[in-house]
Design an enzyme around this catalytic site. Structure first.
Site: not given
Ligand code: C5P
Length: 238
Positions: A36, A63, A65, A68, A118, A208
């Site tokens: 990713k 990714d 996001k 528009d 989130t 992580r």
């Protein structure tokens, strides 16, 4: 004949600033193909470098996001589909026309919706004039994503059961994966790899928990074993 359910995909998040850092990380997991790429790395290294990785056999989830007007997002999605990106994210808050146009321009690339980040809580939604409870808002945006022809949604482990019930056959991308021994870091809504798999995630974002592990190679082997065990048990239950 019904299609066999595909195996869930583990996407290693290349959350690093440069192409060189990313390639160093990829070299540690040389068997792995699914990565990713987020905004930080993409804006630094650009689409040509991503296209080169794809030519070399990597499978890339961008990714970005996107958010528009429909035409702009549609054209951006079309560009990414053209270089062979496998999956891209758009904000469902861009509305139905934007999501429909993104899905239309995907041409074989899966376009996945982000409902509520989130990092946002109920108070933040209220400041935006959204007064219904957050889970209801997530549910409504998930329905909108489905109606608009997107492939699925990004969801926290906590909301996985909710969105899955609304979308049989959808693609559910789950970040915030943490093993019992990990610190959650800045992630508030975390889930274990086993919890995500058994909860019906089709895609796990591995960040992580792997990259900050004291022994990333060993951790990678562990994650592979968890996935293999899940697939074995799933096949036995079918
Ligand atoms: O390191 P960690 O497991 O927290 O990595 C999380 C990855 O998933 C990051 O690349 C982050 O951008 C992404 N992500 C997230 N929460 C979301 C959507 C994406 O953490 N709601």
């Amino acid at each position: 004949m019904t299609q066999p359910t595909p195996a869930p995909v583990m996407w290693i998040a290349l959350d690093v600033p440069t192409q060189q850092d990313a390639e160093k990380l990829m070299a540690r997991f040389s068997r792995h193909r699914h990565y990713k790429v987020g905004m930080e790395l993409f804006y630094r290294m650009g689409p040509e470098a991503v296209a080169k990785w794809i030519e070399d056999g990597q499978v890339i989830f961008l990714d970005l996001k996107l958010h528009d007007i429909p035409q702009t997002v549609g054209r951006a999605v079309s560009q990414l589909a053209g270089i062979g990106v496998r999956m891209v994210t758009v904000h469902v808050h861009g509305g139905p026309a934007m999501c429909e146009e993104a899905a239309r321009q995907g041409r074989g690339m899966d376009v996945v919706g982000v409902s509520v980040l989130t990092s946002l809580g109920q108070g933040d939604l209220e400041m935006l004039g959204i007064t219904r409870p957050l889970p209801e808002h997530v549910a409504e945006l998930t329905r909108l994503a489905r109606r608009s022809g997107l492939a699925g949604v990004v969801t926290s482990g906590e909301e996985l059961a909710l969105v899955r019930a609304l979308w049989p056959g959808g693609r559910f991308v789950v970040p915030g994966i943490r093993s019992a021994q990990d610190s959650p870091g800045d992630q508030k809504r975390v889930i274990s790899p086993e919890g995500a798999l058994w909860g019906g995630a089709t895609d796990l974002v591995i960040g992580r928990t792997l990259t900050q592990s004291p022994d990333p190679e060993q951790k990678y082997d562990e994650l592979e074993q968890i996935l293999a065990q899940y697939l074995k048990e799933r096949a036995a239950n079918d």
